[in-house]
Scaffold this motif. Structure first.
Motif, PDB file in Angstrom:
ATOM      1  N   ILE A  96       0.857  -1.185   0.000  1.00 57.34           N
ATOM      2  CA  ILE A  96       0.000   0.000   0.000  1.00 57.34           C
ATOM      3  C   ILE A  96       0.898   1.242   0.000  1.00 57.34           C
ATOM      4  O   ILE A  96       1.734   1.420   0.882  1.00 57.34           O
ATOM      5  CB  ILE A  96      -0.950   0.008   1.203  1.00 57.34           C
ATOM      6  CG1 ILE A  96      -1.886  -1.201   1.126  1.00 57.34           C
ATOM      7  CG2 ILE A  96      -1.762   1.309   1.241  1.00 57.34           C
ATOM      8  CD1 ILE A  96      -2.780  -1.381   2.344  1.00 57.34           C
ATOM      9  N   ALA A  97       0.700   2.105  -1.005  1.00 56.93           N
ATOM     10  CA  ALA A  97       1.541   3.290  -1.175  1.00 56.93           C
ATOM     11  C   ALA A  97       0.809   4.580  -0.821  1.00 56.93           C
ATOM     12  O   ALA A  97       1.381   5.668  -0.932  1.00 56.93           O
ATOM     13  CB  ALA A  97       2.036   3.371  -2.622  1.00 56.93           C
ATOM     14  N   THR A  98      -0.434   4.486  -0.372  1.00 57.38           N
ATOM     15  CA  THR A  98      -1.228   5.679  -0.088  1.00 57.38           C
ATOM     16  C   THR A  98      -0.546   6.596   0.918  1.00 57.38           C
ATOM     17  O   THR A  98      -0.591   7.826   0.789  1.00 57.38           O
ATOM     18  CB  THR A  98      -2.615   5.283   0.443  1.00 57.38           C
ATOM     19  OG1 THR A  98      -3.173   4.262  -0.395  1.00 57.38           O
ATOM     20  CG2 THR A  98      -3.550   6.478   0.479  1.00 57.38           C
ATOM     21  N   GLY A  99       0.105   6.014   1.911  1.00 59.50           N
ATOM     22  CA  GLY A  99       0.751   6.806   2.952  1.00 59.50           C
ATOM     23  C   GLY A  99       1.866   7.695   2.457  1.00 59.50           C
ATOM     24  O   GLY A  99       2.271   8.642   3.156  1.00 59.50           O
ATOM     25  N   GLU A 100       2.377   7.430   1.273  1.00 55.24           N
ATOM     26  CA  GLU A 100       3.460   8.228   0.695  1.00 55.24           C
ATOM     27  C   GLU A 100       2.936   9.379  -0.161  1.00 55.24           C
ATOM     28  O   GLU A 100       3.714  10.110  -0.772  1.00 55.24           O
ATOM     29  CB  GLU A 100       4.348   7.323  -0.175  1.00 55.24           C
ATOM     30  CG  GLU A 100       4.874   6.094   0.559  1.00 55.24           C
ATOM     31  CD  GLU A 100       5.428   5.056  -0.406  1.00 55.24           C
ATOM     32  OE1 GLU A 100       5.621   5.388  -1.603  1.00 55.24           O
ATOM     33  OE2 GLU A 100       5.645   3.904   0.035  1.00 55.24           O
ATOM     34  N   LEU A 101       1.607   9.537  -0.210  1.00 51.60           N
ATOM     35  CA  LEU A 101       0.997  10.454  -1.174  1.00 51.60           C
ATOM     36  C   LEU A 101       0.193  11.564  -0.488  1.00 51.60           C
ATOM     37  O   LEU A 101      -0.873  11.956  -0.969  1.00 51.60           O
ATOM     38  CB  LEU A 101       0.108   9.668  -2.136  1.00 51.60           C
ATOM     39  CG  LEU A 101       0.798   8.541  -2.917  1.00 51.60           C
ATOM     40  CD1 LEU A 101      -0.223   7.728  -3.697  1.00 51.60           C
ATOM     41  CD2 LEU A 101       1.854   9.110  -3.851  1.00 51.60           C
ATOM     42  N   ASN A 102       0.708  12.071   0.627  1.00 54.26           N
ATOM     43  CA  ASN A 102       0.043  13.167   1.338  1.00 54.26           C
ATOM     44  C   ASN A 102      -1.408  12.838   1.636  1.00 54.26           C
ATOM     45  O   ASN A 102      -2.330  13.567   1.256  1.00 54.26           O
ATOM     46  CB  ASN A 102       0.122  14.468   0.515  1.00 54.26           C
ATOM     47  CG  ASN A 102      -0.339  15.690   1.291  1.00 54.26           C
ATOM     48  OD1 ASN A 102      -0.305  15.701   2.522  1.00 54.26           O
ATOM     49  ND2 ASN A 102      -0.778  16.718   0.579  1.00 54.26           N
ATOM     50  N   PRO A 103      -1.653  11.735   2.372  1.00 52.13           N
ATOM     51  CA  PRO A 103      -3.025  11.271   2.564  1.00 52.13           C
ATOM     52  C   PRO A 103      -3.776  12.021   3.657  1.00 52.13           C
ATOM     53  O   PRO A 103      -3.185  12.725   4.484  1.00 52.13           O
ATOM     54  CB  PRO A 103      -2.826   9.812   2.967  1.00 52.13           C
ATOM     55  CG  PRO A 103      -1.537   9.832   3.735  1.00 52.13           C
ATOM     56  CD  PRO A 103      -0.673  10.833   3.001  1.00 52.13           C
ATOM     57  N   ALA A 104      -5.075  11.835   3.665  1.00 54.84           N
ATOM     58  CA  ALA A 104      -5.954  12.231   4.759  1.00 54.84           C
ATOM     59  C   ALA A 104      -6.508  10.947   5.377  1.00 54.84           C
ATOM     60  O   ALA A 104      -6.225   9.844   4.901  1.00 54.84           O
ATOM     61  CB  ALA A 104      -7.075  13.128   4.246  1.00 54.84           C
ATOM     62  N   ILE A 105      -7.283  11.088   6.438  1.00 57.34           N
ATOM     63  CA  ILE A 105      -7.858   9.928   7.117  1.00 57.34           C
ATOM     64  C   ILE A 105      -9.376   9.931   6.985  1.00 57.34           C
ATOM     65  O   ILE A 105     -10.033  10.949   7.227  1.00 57.34           O
ATOM     66  CB  ILE A 105      -7.489   9.920   8.622  1.00 57.34           C
ATOM     67  CG1 ILE A 105      -5.968   9.817   8.798  1.00 57.34           C
ATOM     68  CG2 ILE A 105      -8.177   8.767   9.345  1.00 57.34           C
ATOM     69  CD1 ILE A 105      -5.369   8.512   8.303  1.00 57.34           C
TER      70      ILE A 105
END
Length: 329
Positions: free
Chosen positions: A192-201
Motif C-alpha cells: 500500500i503506497a497511499t501513505g506516501e501520497l500526502n493522505p488524509a484519514i
C-alpha cells in the motif's frame, strides 16, 4: 467527507470484487456494480450474474483466453520486464472485454469463480494480477499440463480474493476493498503506497452490508450476517483509512506508477471504495485502465485520473497499492 443523503440505494453500484467479509460497492464513470456488493442501477440490488451456477470452474472459452494471454506474455517477454509494465501490457489485452456485474454471485455455496469472458472492476484487477504472477512464476511451459496450469492459476486467484488466501465460505471473501488491500499487503502481494501520497484519514464506519442485508442473499444463511458484522467491526478499529483526497491527486500523480492498483473511495455511507482499476500513463498524463459501467467494456479512461475523480460525485479520492514482484524460483 461522505454524502449521507445524496444517493439512494438504487444508485449504489458496487464494483468491489467481493473477497472476504464486508462490502465494496464500486463506481467510476458513474456507479458500478460489483461481484459481491452488487447494487446495479439497471438490474437492481443484488443483481444475479449470467455466469453458470454449477459445472466445472473452467469452461472451454476461459481456458482458450487464458492460454492466449499466457502465450502473448511469453512472446512479449513479460516475465522479464518491469512488473508494472508487464501488468499494464496484460491489462491492455482485456480492453474491450464485456463488463458484467455480479460474476461472483452464483447460486449455491461459495466457490472460486473463473471468468475471463466477463469482468467487473475488481475481477479485472484480480484476473490481471493472478495472470501476471502465473506468467512470472510458472510460464508458458506449464500449459502443456492443463490441469496443473489451471490449479496454479487458481491458487494465485484464491490468494487475491479470499482472506488469508483461504476460501472458507462467503464471509471469507474480501468484500471491502480496503481489507482486500490490507490482506494482500500482509501476504506480500501488494504494498500500500497511499501513505506516501500526502493522505488524509477517513474515519467513517464501514457497514454497508450489515445495514442492507436484504441486498445479499447469502446474508440470510445462518451465521453469515453475524460474521460480516464482525468483520466490519474489526475494520473500524483504529484511526481510520488513509486516502488521497480528490483535490490532492494531481499534486501526487507523478509518484504513481504504471500498474499500480487504484481504488476510488466512495461517498456512499458505509462503503469504503467505489471503483478499482490500474494506473496507466499516456502522453504524460495518468489515466485509469478499468471496467466501467458506462461503455460496457474494459477501457482506458479518456480523462486523466485526477479530472475523472473530481467529476464523479460518488467518489472523493483514491487509495494506491503497488504490486510486489513474486519470488523467483
Amino acid at each position: 467527507m461522505r454524502w449521507r443523503n445524496v444517493f439512494t440505494l438504487a444508485k449504489v453500484v458496487a464494483c468491489i470484487l467481493a473477497t472476504v467479509a464486508v462490502i465494496a460497492a464500486l463506481a467510476w464513470s458513474q456507479v458500478q456494480p460489483s461481484t459481491s456488493t452488487v447494487v446495479d442501477e439497471t438490474a437492481g440490488v443484488g443483481a444475479a450474474s449470467s455466469a453458470p451456477s454449477d459445472g466445472p470452474a473452467w469452461v472451454p472459452e476461459d481456458w482458450a483466453i487464458f492460454e492466449e494471454k499466457v502465450r502473448f506474455a511469453a512472446e512479449r517477454g513479460l516475465a522479464e520486464m518491469a512488473l508494472g509494465e508487464a501488468i499494464v501490457q496484460l491489462a491492455e489485452t482485456f480492453v474491450g472485454t464485456t463488463y458484467e456485474p455480479g460474476t461472483l454471485e452464483t447460486p449455491g455455496p461459495e466457490r472460486l469463480v473463473i471468468n475471463f469472458r466477463e469482468l467487473d472492476c475488481v475481477t479485472l484487477v484480480e484476473t490481471v494480477l493472478a495472470l501476471t504472477r502465473f506468467v512470472r512464476e510458472q510460464g508458458v511451459e506449464t500449459l502443456s499440463d492443463p490441469p496443473a496450469a489451471q490449479a496454479r492459476y487458481e491458487s494465485h486467484l484464491m490468494a487475491l480474493r479470499y482472506r488469508g488466501g483461504r476460501l472458507d465460505g462467503y464471509p471469507s471473501r474480501l468484500h471491502y476493498f480496503s481489507e482486500w488491500l490490507a490482506d494482500n499487503e500482509a501476504r506480500g502481494i501488494v504494498r500500500i503506497a497511499t501513505g506516501e501520497l500526502n493522505p488524509a484519514i477517513d474515519a467513517e464506519p464501514v457497514n454497508f452490508m450489515s445495514r442492507h442485508p436484504e441486498a445479499y442473499r447469502q446474508l440470510a444463511e445462518p451465521g453469515v450476517l453475524r460474521a460480516i458484522a464482525a468483520t466490519e467491526a474489526r475494520l473500524d478499529e483504529g484511526p481510520g483509512r488513509e486516502y488521497v483526497p480528490q483535490d490532492r491527486i494531481a499534486q501526487v500523480a507523478d509518484r504513481i506508477r504504471d500498474g499500480d492498483v487504484i481504488a476510488a473511495t466512495s461517498t456512499v455511507e458505509g462503503l469504503d471504495v467505489a471503483h478499482t482499476g490500474f494506473a496507466v500513463w499516456r502522453d504524460g498524463a495518468l489515466h485509469l485502465l478499468h471496467a466501467p459501467l458506462v461503455g460496457q467494456s474494459v477501457e482506458i479512461s479518456e480523462r486523466p485520473l485526477a479530472e475523472r475523480i473530481l467529476s464523479i460525485g460518488s467518489q472523493d479520492g483514491i487509495m494506491v497499492a503497488r504490486p510486489v514482484e513474486p519470488p523467483r524460483p
